[in-house]
Design a protein around this motif. Structure first.
Motif, PDB file in Angstrom:
ATOM      1  N   TRP A 140       0.913  -1.132  -0.007  1.00  0.00           N
ATOM      2  CA  TRP A 140      -0.024   0.011   0.106  1.00  0.00           C
ATOM      3  C   TRP A 140       0.829   1.219  -0.052  1.00  0.00           C
ATOM      4  N   SER A 141       0.319   2.230  -0.515  1.00  0.00           N
ATOM      5  CA  SER A 141       0.922   3.642  -0.563  1.00  0.00           C
ATOM      6  C   SER A 141       0.593   4.375   0.470  1.00  0.00           C
ATOM      7  N   ASP A 142       1.151   5.743   0.786  1.00  0.00           N
ATOM      8  CA  ASP A 142       0.739   6.355   1.683  1.00  0.00           C
ATOM      9  C   ASP A 142      -0.835   7.058   1.335  1.00  0.00           C
ATOM     10  N   GLU A 143      -0.830   7.224   0.065  1.00  0.00           N
ATOM     11  CA  GLU A 143      -2.124   7.956  -0.651  1.00  0.00           C
ATOM     12  C   GLU A 143      -3.245   6.794  -0.536  1.00  0.00           C
ATOM     13  N   GLY A 144      -2.997   5.672  -0.107  1.00  0.00           N
ATOM     14  CA  GLY A 144      -4.203   4.693  -0.090  1.00  0.00           C
ATOM     15  C   GLY A 144      -4.283   3.835  -1.237  1.00  0.00           C
ATOM     16  N   ASP A 145      -3.384   3.907  -2.263  1.00  0.00           N
ATOM     17  CA  ASP A 145      -3.491   2.986  -3.697  1.00  0.00           C
ATOM     18  C   ASP A 145      -2.482   1.976  -3.366  1.00  0.00           C
ATOM     19  N   THR A 189      -0.157   1.359 -10.095  1.00  0.00           N
ATOM     20  CA  THR A 189      -1.307   1.417  -8.896  1.00  0.00           C
ATOM     21  C   THR A 189      -2.613   1.245  -9.363  1.00  0.00           C
ATOM     22  N   ASN A 192       2.179   3.686 -13.567  1.00  0.00           N
ATOM     23  CA  ASN A 192       2.593   5.204 -13.257  1.00  0.00           C
ATOM     24  C   ASN A 192       4.049   5.183 -13.377  1.00  0.00           C
ATOM     25  N   ASP A 241      -6.389   1.821  -7.821  1.00  0.00           N
ATOM     26  CA  ASP A 241      -7.114   2.447  -6.975  1.00  0.00           C
ATOM     27  C   ASP A 241      -8.412   1.651  -6.596  1.00  0.00           C
TER      28      ASP A 241
END
Length: 125
Positions: free
Chosen positions: A60-65, A88, A99, A90
């Protein structure tokens, strides 16, 4: 008795080894999607054709993806390169995007990403 112990040990080893190679649900989902530019083939088919030694990992990324990285050696435009493709996912949209693309640690442009997908689609066997 010894034979049964040996068989049990082998079965335990095989069961534990196969679980180590299982993909996450998100990777499985991505593997079974298609690029808009190449809807006749699943992502896994294109990757397996271009990357004989592809390694998939995710998190998981910090952005929630959800991030999926694919690393492997490949030949592109006559050069052997170590490539990294990063996708990524979503989960809210149920969509994925490539990306990032790197060749030998050097980031490539969005145009190169598009060109790679087209080449992968044309070269699938």
């Amino acid at each position: 008795m010894m034979f049964r112990s040996f068989v049990a040990a082998v079965l335990l080893f095989v069961a534990s080894a196969t679980t180590c190679f299982a993909y996450s649900d998100e990777i499985e989902w991505l593997r079974n999607q298609s690029f808009k530019a190449c809807q006749n083939y699943y992502v896994w088919r294109l990757i397996d054709n271009y990357f004989p030694d592809a390694r998939w990992d995710s998190g998981w990324s910090d952005e929630g993806d959800y991030i999926v990285n694919i690393r492997g050696g490949m030949s592109f435009k006559g050069q052997n390169v170590k490539a990294l493709l990063q996708f990524t996912i979503d989960p809210k949209r149920g969509k994925f995007d490539m990306n990032a693309l790197e060749f030998n640690g050097h980031p490539q442009s969005k145009e190169m990403r598009v060109e790679l997908i087209k080449a992968m689609c044309q070269d699938v066997r």
